[in-house]
Scaffold this motif. Sequence first.
Motif, PDB file in Angstrom:
ATOM      1  N   VAL A  83      -9.959 -70.029 121.404  1.00 11.61           N
ATOM      2  CA  VAL A  83     -11.408 -70.129 121.223  1.00 11.61           C
ATOM      3  C   VAL A  83     -11.800 -71.596 121.022  1.00 11.61           C
ATOM      4  O   VAL A  83     -12.786 -72.080 121.600  1.00 11.61           O
ATOM      5  CB  VAL A  83     -11.868 -69.262 120.044  1.00 11.61           C
ATOM      6  CG1 VAL A  83     -13.328 -69.561 119.682  1.00 11.61           C
ATOM      7  CG2 VAL A  83     -11.701 -67.783 120.373  1.00 11.61           C
ATOM      8  N   ALA A  84     -11.023 -72.324 120.220  1.00 12.68           N
ATOM      9  CA  ALA A  84     -11.324 -73.733 119.986  1.00 12.68           C
ATOM     10  C   ALA A  84     -11.279 -74.543 121.274  1.00 12.68           C
ATOM     11  O   ALA A  84     -12.152 -75.394 121.537  1.00 12.68           O
ATOM     12  CB  ALA A  84     -10.333 -74.313 118.966  1.00 12.68           C
ATOM     13  N   GLY A  90     -14.494 -75.433 127.944  1.00 10.20           N
ATOM     14  CA  GLY A  90     -14.949 -74.373 128.834  1.00 10.20           C
ATOM     15  C   GLY A  90     -13.977 -73.210 128.887  1.00 10.20           C
ATOM     16  O   GLY A  90     -12.768 -73.369 128.676  1.00 10.20           O
ATOM     17  N   ALA A  91     -14.523 -72.032 129.159  1.00 15.10           N
ATOM     18  CA  ALA A  91     -13.701 -70.821 129.215  1.00 15.10           C
ATOM     19  C   ALA A  91     -12.869 -70.797 130.489  1.00 15.10           C
ATOM     20  O   ALA A  91     -13.150 -71.508 131.462  1.00 15.10           O
ATOM     21  CB  ALA A  91     -14.594 -69.587 129.130  1.00 15.10           C
ATOM     22  N   GLY A  92     -11.844 -69.966 130.481  1.00 15.81           N
ATOM     23  CA  GLY A  92     -10.967 -69.835 131.636  1.00 15.81           C
ATOM     24  C   GLY A  92      -9.583 -69.397 131.215  1.00 15.81           C
ATOM     25  O   GLY A  92      -9.371 -68.900 130.108  1.00 15.81           O
ATOM     26  N   THR A 109     -16.999 -66.034 127.937  1.00 15.93           N
ATOM     27  CA  THR A 109     -18.121 -66.145 127.005  1.00 15.93           C
ATOM     28  C   THR A 109     -19.159 -65.072 127.300  1.00 15.93           C
ATOM     29  O   THR A 109     -19.329 -64.642 128.446  1.00 15.93           O
ATOM     30  CB  THR A 109     -18.777 -67.530 127.072  1.00 15.93           C
ATOM     31  OG1 THR A 109     -19.233 -67.762 128.412  1.00 15.93           O
ATOM     32  CG2 THR A 109     -17.797 -68.621 126.677  1.00 15.93           C
ATOM     33  N   ASP A 110     -19.823 -64.638 126.249  1.00 22.59           N
ATOM     34  CA  ASP A 110     -20.984 -63.772 126.370  1.00 22.59           C
ATOM     35  C   ASP A 110     -22.017 -64.244 125.356  1.00 22.59           C
ATOM     36  O   ASP A 110     -21.869 -65.331 124.777  1.00 22.59           O
ATOM     37  CB  ASP A 110     -20.603 -62.295 126.185  1.00 22.59           C
ATOM     38  CG  ASP A 110     -19.978 -62.005 124.826  1.00 22.59           C
ATOM     39  OD1 ASP A 110     -20.147 -62.825 123.882  1.00 22.59           O
ATOM     40  OD2 ASP A 110     -19.323 -60.965 124.677  1.00 22.59           O
ATOM     41  N   ARG A 111     -23.025 -63.459 125.104  1.00 21.84           N
ATOM     42  CA  ARG A 111     -24.094 -63.913 124.210  1.00 21.84           C
ATOM     43  C   ARG A 111     -23.632 -64.062 122.766  1.00 21.84           C
ATOM     44  O   ARG A 111     -24.305 -64.692 121.957  1.00 21.84           O
ATOM     45  CB  ARG A 111     -25.289 -62.968 124.274  1.00 21.84           C
ATOM     46  CG  ARG A 111     -25.010 -61.544 123.811  1.00 21.84           C
ATOM     47  CD  ARG A 111     -26.180 -60.625 124.135  1.00 21.84           C
ATOM     48  NE  ARG A 111     -25.961 -59.261 123.685  1.00 21.84           N
ATOM     49  CZ  ARG A 111     -26.281 -58.821 122.487  1.00 21.84           C
ATOM     50  NH1 ARG A 111     -26.850 -59.633 121.613  1.00 21.84           N
ATOM     51  NH2 ARG A 111     -26.064 -57.557 122.147  1.00 21.84           N
ATOM     52  N   HIS A 112     -22.464 -63.508 122.449  1.00 25.67           N
ATOM     53  CA  HIS A 112     -21.934 -63.626 121.099  1.00 25.67           C
ATOM     54  C   HIS A 112     -20.947 -64.788 120.947  1.00 25.67           C
ATOM     55  O   HIS A 112     -20.487 -65.056 119.841  1.00 25.67           O
ATOM     56  CB  HIS A 112     -21.242 -62.329 120.692  1.00 25.67           C
ATOM     57  CG  HIS A 112     -22.139 -61.128 120.700  1.00 25.67           C
ATOM     58  ND1 HIS A 112     -23.191 -60.981 119.829  1.00 25.67           N
ATOM     59  CD2 HIS A 112     -22.147 -60.038 121.506  1.00 25.67           C
ATOM     60  CE1 HIS A 112     -23.806 -59.834 120.068  1.00 25.67           C
ATOM     61  NE2 HIS A 112     -23.200 -59.249 121.086  1.00 25.67           N
ATOM     62  N   GLY A 113     -20.610 -65.443 122.050  1.00 29.44           N
ATOM     63  CA  GLY A 113     -19.658 -66.544 121.982  1.00 29.44           C
ATOM     64  C   GLY A 113     -18.421 -66.289 122.821  1.00 29.44           C
ATOM     65  O   GLY A 113     -18.478 -65.587 123.844  1.00 29.44           O
ATOM     66  N   VAL A 114     -17.293 -66.824 122.390  1.00 33.97           N
ATOM     67  CA  VAL A 114     -16.048 -66.754 123.152  1.00 33.97           C
ATOM     68  C   VAL A 114     -15.229 -65.542 122.716  1.00 33.97           C
ATOM     69  O   VAL A 114     -15.128 -65.242 121.525  1.00 33.97           O
ATOM     70  CB  VAL A 114     -15.207 -68.033 122.949  1.00 33.97           C
ATOM     71  CG1 VAL A 114     -13.879 -67.936 123.708  1.00 33.97           C
ATOM     72  CG2 VAL A 114     -15.989 -69.261 123.401  1.00 33.97           C
ATOM     73  N   VAL A 272      -3.929 -58.219 123.570  1.00 34.40           N
ATOM     74  CA  VAL A 272      -4.610 -58.213 122.276  1.00 34.40           C
ATOM     75  C   VAL A 272      -5.795 -59.158 122.394  1.00 34.40           C
ATOM     76  O   VAL A 272      -5.635 -60.320 122.777  1.00 34.40           O
ATOM     77  CB  VAL A 272      -3.679 -58.666 121.139  1.00 34.40           C
ATOM     78  CG1 VAL A 272      -4.434 -58.721 119.814  1.00 34.40           C
ATOM     79  CG2 VAL A 272      -2.471 -57.745 121.037  1.00 34.40           C
ATOM     80  N   SER A 273      -6.972 -58.666 122.075  1.00 35.66           N
ATOM     81  CA  SER A 273      -8.158 -59.498 122.251  1.00 35.66           C
ATOM     82  C   SER A 273      -9.017 -59.507 121.002  1.00 35.66           C
ATOM     83  O   SER A 273      -8.964 -58.598 120.166  1.00 35.66           O
ATOM     84  CB  SER A 273      -8.981 -59.018 123.455  1.00 35.66           C
ATOM     85  OG  SER A 273      -9.371 -57.675 123.300  1.00 35.66           O
ATOM     86  N   GLY A 274      -9.808 -60.565 120.889  1.00 36.93           N
ATOM     87  CA  GLY A 274     -10.707 -60.704 119.754  1.00 36.93           C
ATOM     88  C   GLY A 274     -11.455 -62.015 119.806  1.00 36.93           C
ATOM     89  O   GLY A 274     -11.274 -62.830 120.715  1.00 36.93           O
ATOM     90  N   ARG A 275     -12.291 -62.219 118.811  1.00 35.86           N
ATOM     91  CA  ARG A 275     -13.084 -63.423 118.692  1.00 35.86           C
ATOM     92  C   ARG A 275     -12.559 -64.277 117.540  1.00 35.86           C
ATOM     93  O   ARG A 275     -11.673 -63.856 116.799  1.00 35.86           O
ATOM     94  CB  ARG A 275     -14.549 -63.065 118.476  1.00 35.86           C
ATOM     95  CG  ARG A 275     -15.159 -62.233 119.586  1.00 35.86           C
ATOM     96  CD  ARG A 275     -16.604 -61.898 119.330  1.00 35.86           C
ATOM     97  NE  ARG A 275     -17.136 -60.992 120.339  1.00 35.86           N
ATOM     98  CZ  ARG A 275     -17.656 -61.374 121.509  1.00 35.86           C
ATOM     99  NH1 ARG A 275     -17.746 -62.662 121.784  1.00 35.86           N
ATOM    100  NH2 ARG A 275     -18.107 -60.490 122.375  1.00 35.86           N
ATOM    101  N   ALA A 276     -13.096 -65.459 117.390  1.00 35.24           N
ATOM    102  CA  ALA A 276     -12.769 -66.319 116.259  1.00 35.24           C
ATOM    103  C   ALA A 276     -14.004 -67.134 115.912  1.00 35.24           C
ATOM    104  O   ALA A 276     -14.709 -67.628 116.781  1.00 35.24           O
ATOM    105  CB  ALA A 276     -11.602 -67.248 116.574  1.00 35.24           C
TER     106      ALA A 276
END
Length: 281
Positions: A83-84, A90-92, A109-114, A272-276
Motif C-alpha cells: 500500500v505504501a 501508483g498501483a499495479g 485503487t477505488d474510492r476507499h483507497g488502495v 490474501v487481500s486487505g487494506r492498510a
Amino acid sequence: MTDVLRYAAFSTLAGGGNPAGVVLDAADLTPETMQSIAAAVGYSETAFVLGARAGDPRRYAIRYFSPLAEVPFCGHATIATSVAIAERHGAGSLLFDTPVGEISVETSTDRHGVIARLRSVPTSSVAASEADVSRALTALRWSATDLGELPAHVAYAGNRHLVLHARSRGRLRDLDYDVAALTTLMIERRWTTLQLVYIENELLIHSRNPFPVGGVVEDPATGAAAAALGGYLRAVGRVTEPLSILIRQGEDMGRPSELRLDVSPDDPRVVVSGRATPIAT
C-alpha cells in the motif's frame, strides 16, 4: 535518520488492524540496525525494503523483523508495504523477493483507497502430533472438549502455524494463556503463531493468533497465518470449490481486522487481500 512509516494493516481505521513498520529505503542498513529499528518501533513486525531489482522497478528485495528476531515472512507487513509503494508510485503489480521465495502482490485503487492482494507461496498442512496438541492445550489453559471437530494441523505458507479449531466463539473469545509455556513449545517446534479459529460458516471465520515468540501477546491480523489457514482448509476437505472467505481477527483485543482469503481446491497458492491505513505519529 531512517524514515519509518507506520500502517494499520487489514483495516480502514488507524486504530484497527495490525500495526506494521515500513522502511522503504533500507538498502544501506545492516541486519543489526534493522533489528534495532524493529525493536524500537515495537510492532509485531517491521518490513525493510532493500531496493528495486536492477532493470525491474516493481520488483523488490525485502526482509522482516519482529522486536526480537528476523521473521522469514510477514503477510500484514507485506500488505502495508505494498500500500505504501502504491500510494507513492501508483498501483499495479509488485514482486517481492523474500527469504521464503517470491511473493507477488496486485495493488489497485477505488474510492476507499488502495487494496493489496498477496499471492502466497504454495501452502501445505499436516496433522499435528497428539503430544504437541496436548502441550499447546495445557499452555492455552484449554481442554480437549474446547476443540471442534476439525483436526489440529501444522500449516505452512512461508511460516509454520499450529491450527486449532475451537468448538465455540465463546471459547475463542476467552483467551488467557501461559506465555512462558507456549513460547517454549513454539520455539521448539518453530511455529510462528498459533492460529485459533472458530468457523461460523464456510465464508466467515473468526481467528486469534498468539505470537509470544515475536515479543507480543497476540497479533490482531496475521496475513501469513491466513494464507496457511487456506492450506489447512484444503487439507481437511473444507474447500471443494473456489471460496472467498472473510476472516475477522483482532475484535477481542480492540483492533478489529478484516482479511479476505481466496482459496481453490486445485491450487496450493492462496490470495490474501486487505487494506492498510497510515498511522499518524
